[in-house]
Motif scaffolding. Structure first.
Motif, PDB file in Angstrom:
ATOM      1  N   ALA A   1      -9.020 -15.034  23.592  1.00  0.00           N
ATOM      2  CA  ALA A   1      -8.749 -13.590  23.566  1.00  0.00           C
ATOM      3  C   ALA A   1     -10.019 -12.799  23.868  1.00  0.00           C
ATOM      4  CB  ALA A   1      -8.188 -13.194  22.207  1.00  0.00           C
ATOM      5  N   LEU A   2     -11.146 -13.262  23.355  1.00  0.00           N
ATOM      6  CA  LEU A   2     -12.406 -12.538  23.555  1.00  0.00           C
ATOM      7  C   LEU A   2     -12.754 -12.437  25.039  1.00  0.00           C
ATOM      8  CD1 LEU A   2     -14.597 -13.957  20.684  1.00  0.00           C
ATOM      9  CD2 LEU A   2     -14.020 -11.556  21.048  1.00  0.00           C
ATOM     10  N   ASP A   3     -12.685 -13.571  25.739  1.00  0.00           N
ATOM     11  CA  ASP A   3     -13.043 -13.559  27.173  1.00  0.00           C
ATOM     12  C   ASP A   3     -12.057 -12.694  27.962  1.00  0.00           C
ATOM     13  OD1 ASP A   3     -15.156 -15.212  26.603  1.00  0.00           O
ATOM     14  OD2 ASP A   3     -14.030 -17.043  26.997  1.00  0.00           O
ATOM     15  N   ARG A   4     -10.798 -12.772  27.572  1.00  0.00           N
ATOM     16  CA  ARG A   4      -9.781 -11.960  28.239  1.00  0.00           C
ATOM     17  C   ARG A   4     -10.071 -10.479  28.018  1.00  0.00           C
ATOM     18  NH1 ARG A   4      -5.353 -13.708  25.317  1.00  0.00           N
ATOM     19  NH2 ARG A   4      -5.243 -11.824  24.060  1.00  0.00           N
ATOM     20  N   ARG A   5     -10.458 -10.125  26.799  1.00  0.00           N
ATOM     21  CA  ARG A   5     -10.704  -8.712  26.488  1.00  0.00           C
ATOM     22  C   ARG A   5     -11.973  -8.182  27.149  1.00  0.00           C
ATOM     23  NH1 ARG A   5      -8.864  -9.738  20.251  1.00  0.00           N
ATOM     24  NH2 ARG A   5      -6.671 -10.076  20.757  1.00  0.00           N
ATOM     25  N   VAL A   6     -12.944  -9.041  27.378  1.00  0.00           N
ATOM     26  CA  VAL A   6     -14.130  -8.612  28.128  1.00  0.00           C
ATOM     27  C   VAL A   6     -13.681  -8.150  29.515  1.00  0.00           C
ATOM     28  CG1 VAL A   6     -16.244  -9.407  29.263  1.00  0.00           C
ATOM     29  CG2 VAL A   6     -15.809 -10.041  26.886  1.00  0.00           C
ATOM     30  N   ARG A   7     -12.797  -8.920  30.133  1.00  0.00           N
ATOM     31  CA  ARG A   7     -12.273  -8.544  31.459  1.00  0.00           C
ATOM     32  C   ARG A   7     -11.549  -7.208  31.397  1.00  0.00           C
ATOM     33  NH1 ARG A   7     -10.677 -13.977  31.816  1.00  0.00           N
ATOM     34  NH2 ARG A   7      -8.494 -13.518  31.448  1.00  0.00           N
ATOM     35  N   VAL A   8     -10.791  -7.003  30.349  1.00  0.00           N
ATOM     36  CA  VAL A   8     -10.043  -5.744  30.230  1.00  0.00           C
ATOM     37  C   VAL A   8     -11.000  -4.553  30.166  1.00  0.00           C
ATOM     38  CG1 VAL A   8      -8.443  -4.419  28.804  1.00  0.00           C
ATOM     39  CG2 VAL A   8      -8.102  -6.871  29.072  1.00  0.00           C
ATOM     40  N   ILE A   9     -12.067  -4.694  29.392  1.00  0.00           N
ATOM     41  CA  ILE A   9     -13.023  -3.583  29.282  1.00  0.00           C
ATOM     42  C   ILE A   9     -13.661  -3.324  30.645  1.00  0.00           C
ATOM     43  CG2 ILE A   9     -15.094  -2.688  28.130  1.00  0.00           C
ATOM     44  CD1 ILE A   9     -14.499  -4.598  25.809  1.00  0.00           C
ATOM     45  N   LEU A  10     -14.064  -4.382  31.319  1.00  0.00           N
ATOM     46  CA  LEU A  10     -14.708  -4.211  32.627  1.00  0.00           C
ATOM     47  C   LEU A  10     -13.755  -3.532  33.609  1.00  0.00           C
ATOM     48  CD1 LEU A  10     -16.677  -7.586  32.917  1.00  0.00           C
ATOM     49  CD2 LEU A  10     -17.576  -5.306  32.385  1.00  0.00           C
ATOM     50  N   GLN A  11     -12.508  -3.913  33.545  1.00  0.00           N
ATOM     51  CA  GLN A  11     -11.519  -3.293  34.432  1.00  0.00           C
ATOM     52  C   GLN A  11     -11.386  -1.803  34.114  1.00  0.00           C
ATOM     53  OE1 GLN A  11     -10.023  -4.831  37.122  1.00  0.00           O
ATOM     54  NE2 GLN A  11      -9.542  -2.675  37.520  1.00  0.00           N
TER      55      GLN A  11
ATOM     56  N   ILE B   1     -13.675   0.094  32.881  1.00  0.00           N
ATOM     57  CA  ILE B   1     -14.887   0.757  33.364  1.00  0.00           C
ATOM     58  C   ILE B   1     -14.814   0.936  34.881  1.00  0.00           C
ATOM     59  CG2 ILE B   1     -17.418   0.558  33.566  1.00  0.00           C
ATOM     60  CD1 ILE B   1     -16.419   1.074  30.720  1.00  0.00           C
ATOM     61  N   ARG B   2     -14.328  -0.090  35.555  1.00  0.00           N
ATOM     62  CA  ARG B   2     -14.200   0.015  37.017  1.00  0.00           C
ATOM     63  C   ARG B   2     -13.258   1.157  37.390  1.00  0.00           C
ATOM     64  NH1 ARG B   2     -12.427  -5.281  39.891  1.00  0.00           N
ATOM     65  NH2 ARG B   2     -14.618  -5.566  40.429  1.00  0.00           N
ATOM     66  N   ASP B   3     -12.165   1.260  36.681  1.00  0.00           N
ATOM     67  CA  ASP B   3     -11.214   2.351  36.937  1.00  0.00           C
ATOM     68  C   ASP B   3     -11.895   3.707  36.769  1.00  0.00           C
ATOM     69  OD1 ASP B   3      -9.367   0.414  37.338  1.00  0.00           O
ATOM     70  OD2 ASP B   3      -7.971   1.078  35.771  1.00  0.00           O
ATOM     71  N   CYS B   4     -12.731   3.795  35.734  1.00  0.00           N
ATOM     72  CA  CYS B   4     -13.447   5.053  35.488  1.00  0.00           C
ATOM     73  C   CYS B   4     -14.387   5.356  36.643  1.00  0.00           C
ATOM     74  CB  CYS B   4     -14.270   4.945  34.197  1.00  0.00           C
ATOM     75  SG  CYS B   4     -13.309   5.200  32.710  1.00  0.00           S
ATOM     76  N   VAL B   5     -15.131   4.363  37.071  1.00  0.00           N
ATOM     77  CA  VAL B   5     -16.093   4.561  38.159  1.00  0.00           C
ATOM     78  C   VAL B   5     -15.348   5.004  39.424  1.00  0.00           C
ATOM     79  CG1 VAL B   5     -17.766   3.422  39.667  1.00  0.00           C
ATOM     80  CG2 VAL B   5     -17.749   2.916  37.221  1.00  0.00           C
ATOM     81  N   ASN B   6     -14.251   4.336  39.719  1.00  0.00           N
ATOM     82  CA  ASN B   6     -13.482   4.694  40.912  1.00  0.00           C
ATOM     83  C   ASN B   6     -12.927   6.108  40.827  1.00  0.00           C
ATOM     84  OD1 ASN B   6     -14.043   2.217  41.924  1.00  0.00           O
ATOM     85  ND2 ASN B   6     -12.062   1.301  41.369  1.00  0.00           N
ATOM     86  N   ARG B   7     -12.541   6.469  39.611  1.00  0.00           N
ATOM     87  CA  ARG B   7     -11.964   7.798  39.430  1.00  0.00           C
ATOM     88  C   ARG B   7     -13.032   8.882  39.574  1.00  0.00           C
ATOM     89  NH1 ARG B   7     -10.050   7.985  34.173  1.00  0.00           N
ATOM     90  NH2 ARG B   7      -9.106   6.009  34.691  1.00  0.00           N
ATOM     91  N   GLU B   8     -14.234   8.567  39.094  1.00  0.00           N
ATOM     92  CA  GLU B   8     -15.321   9.545  39.180  1.00  0.00           C
ATOM     93  C   GLU B   8     -15.692   9.833  40.629  1.00  0.00           C
ATOM     94  OE1 GLU B   8     -18.505  10.012  36.731  1.00  0.00           O
ATOM     95  OE2 GLU B   8     -16.977  10.599  35.283  1.00  0.00           O
ATOM     96  N   ASP B   9     -15.182   9.053  41.513  1.00  0.00           N
ATOM     97  CA  ASP B   9     -15.314   9.101  42.958  1.00  0.00           C
ATOM     98  C   ASP B   9     -16.697   8.707  43.471  1.00  0.00           C
ATOM     99  OD1 ASP B   9     -15.779  12.528  43.228  1.00  0.00           O
ATOM    100  OD2 ASP B   9     -16.764  11.145  44.637  1.00  0.00           O
TER     101      ASP B   9
END
Ligand SMILES: Nc1ncnc2c1ncn2[C@@H]1O[C@H](COP(=O)(O)OP(=O)(O)OP(=O)(O)O)[C@@H](O)[C@H]1O
Ligand SMILES: [Mn+2]
Length: 512
Positions: A478-488, A490-498
């Motif tokens: 679960a821990l490794d899976r959740r690390v991926r979720v957080i990174l995703q 963050i990526r969504d945020c970066v993409n949204r910030e344009d």
């Protein structure tokens, strides 16, 4: 006669029809409760776990991320029936991703989040005032310890805990290369216990363990490690797990926060190490169970009665032992309400749950309007999401350091309760503010890209604990899976910030 026979037949048919209907209806209800289809109006997962109709898919709400995340990564393979709220949202459009067995996952290439690695390495857009990956801009060279502030140096005969207290600094409870942490863990786990009293405060039973020259906070084992949060329990009615306290300390340390007091496991002899040295009030609550085990329940506001007693086997009992914080009379603490606290009511929601612009509100209010505190809440969200802790209502800081200091990571007993479910709402601060400390992002990327995933690092860190293995195996995955979720996220945020973001110079090496 003929008429009555016909009537009986009709009645039989009617009964048969009614029974069939009743059976079908029951099946439908059971399915509804299991799969949360929503027909009955009852949801196993709270209704805020669903995607709200009308949400603009481009706004940064938790619900949207939950939906997109579930569609994309299809974590449903690991989900139990109670956690299907997101998967029911899948439409045919996502055909190739929908299959619950998700065999595609195995063939999926490892996404190394190169975009985010670039962000933290090159420092693109890393600043105090804008962007997703942030630094606090504080002066890290100003880092006095409690000893320095109070002009006290450790004495020759000071205990390890006293020495530990004096080296607590403005930015962390202990330095990365602390010489006291391991020693403290060892002493708490092995030194003779001289007196035991019940610790006041909080809802569940805790004991203050007194050694000859230090104290620890004891939380007893209540369940076997594989026991998960009961599906009908809210986060605030969930029992605490001693192993969560131990694992949370290790996790907090691995993430580089160092804001949780050292915690170790220890197996006690209830008769000699509690009963014979217990305070009178506590002593009154001891009894022998029908199975011949020695039990006690203490006195507290919720789970302190015969039905919720803590029992030995027959008199050995495992628990978590946390090093005691400095006495409040020596180092005072300030308690803060967490802006993203839950409602702690079975029908009410908190403001952040229906206001996707909640973060702009928080950003206006001291101490979140400047300095490090808001970033510290993001760190706390990372820690809590990784362990699934929904019970973060308050947090405390040391008054002596003012506002620009770290929040203590206390009380993790309700973490590690559901290994097959990722509670996205715990990430609300990050999803709504779209920010994270640059160093924390960097640490997450380091674990994600290996060679040592977080699960392995945690496993190794906890291997020497006296009650190892500390965690039930599924929690590691679960821990490794959740690390991926957080990174995703963050990526969504970066993409949204344009992409038009300005490039800022890096002005600070460490953010925590
Ligand atoms: N290591 C520690 N040393 C001394 N005091 C502590 C320590 N950890 C926590 N406390 C204090 O004890 C209080 C209760 O602890 P904790 O929150 O872990 O118990 P709890 O029963 O889970 O509480 P709650 O029901 O409020 O969640 C905390 O608010 C904190 O002030
Ligand atoms: Mn608690």
């Amino acid at each position: 006669m003929k008429f009555t026979i016909r009537m009986i037949r009709i009645r039989d048919k009617l009964m048969l029809g009614l029974s069939a209907f009743a059976i079908l209806f029951t099946i439908l209800l059971v399915m509804d409760l299991q799969m949360d289809l929503g027909y009955s109006g009852h949801h196993l997962v709270p209704s805020h776990g669903r995607v709200r109709v009308g949400d603009d898919p481009n706004t940064g709400t938790i619900y949207n991320f939950r939906r997109r995340y579930l569609q994309r990564t299809n974590a449903s393979k690991e989900q139990t029936s109670g956690d299907m709220s997101g998967t029911t949202q899948n439409s045919g459009k996502d055909g190739e991703n929908v299959g619950r067995e998700s065999r595609t996952e195995k063939t999926e290439v490892h996404d190394n989040f190169r975009d985010l690695v670039d962000l933290v390495e090159k420092g693109y857009g890393v600043s105090v005032y804008e962007g997703v990956a942030r630094i606090s801009g504080e002066d890290h060279t100003y880092n006095p310890t409690i000893g320095e502030m109070k002009k006290i140096s450790p004495k020759k005969n000071s205990s390890t805990l006293e020495k530990f207290h004096l080296q607590i600094s403005r930015t962390e409870l202990y330095p990365q290369n602390s010489k006291y942490v391991d020693q403290l863990l060892h002493e708490i786990a092995t030194k003779p216990i001289v007196h035991v009293v019940q610790k006041e405060g909080g809802t569940q039973l805790k004991l203050q363990i007194n050694y000859s020259n230090m104290q620890a906070l004891f939380k007893p084992m209540r369940f076997p490690r594989e026991q998960q949060t009961l599906p009908n329990h809210f986060y605030f009615t969930d029992f605490e797990r001693h192993t969560a306290e131990i694992a949370a300390f290790h996790l907090d340390r691995l993430l580089g926060f160092r804001r949780a007091m050292p915690v170790t496991g220890r197996t006690l002899n209830l008769t000699t190490e509690i009963y014979q040295i217990a305070d009178g009030e506590l002593l009154k609550t001891f009894f022998v169970s029908p199975a011949g085990n020695i039990c006690f329940h203490g006195k507290c506001s919720y789970y302190c009665d015969t039905a919720h007693a803590i029992c030995g086997n027959p008199d050995t009992l495992e628990g978590s032992f946390a090093a005691f914080l400095p006495d409040k009379s020596f180092v005072a603490r300030k308690a803060w309400r967490h802006p993203w606290r839950r409602s702690y009511h079975k029908r009410k929601k908190a403001q952040w749950e229906h206001d996707s612009d909640y973060c702009s509100l928080v950003k206006e209010i001291p101490p979140y309007n400047e300095g490090r505190r808001l970033l510290d809440l993001m760190d706390m969200a990372v820690l809590d999401f990784l362990m699934g802790n929904m019970d973060r209502h308050h947090y405390e800081t040391f008054k002596i350091f003012g506002n620009n200091t770290f929040p203590l990571h206390l009380d993790h007993g309700r973490g590690f309760g559901r290994a097959f479910h990722d509670e996205i709402s715990i990430l609300a601060p990050i999803l709504q503010c779209c920010m994270i400390r640059q160093t924390t992002l960097s640490t997450l990327l380091k674990f994600h890209n290996g060679p040592d995933p977080l699960s392995e690092a945690l496993r190794r860190s906890m291997a020497k604990d006296p009650v190892a293995p500390v965690l039930w195996e599924p929690h590691f995955a679960a821990l490794d899976r959740r690390v991926r979720v957080i990174l995703q996220a963050i990526r969504d945020c970066v993409n949204r910030e344009d992409s038009s973001q300005v490039v800022h110079e890096k002005t600070e090496d460490t953010g925590s």
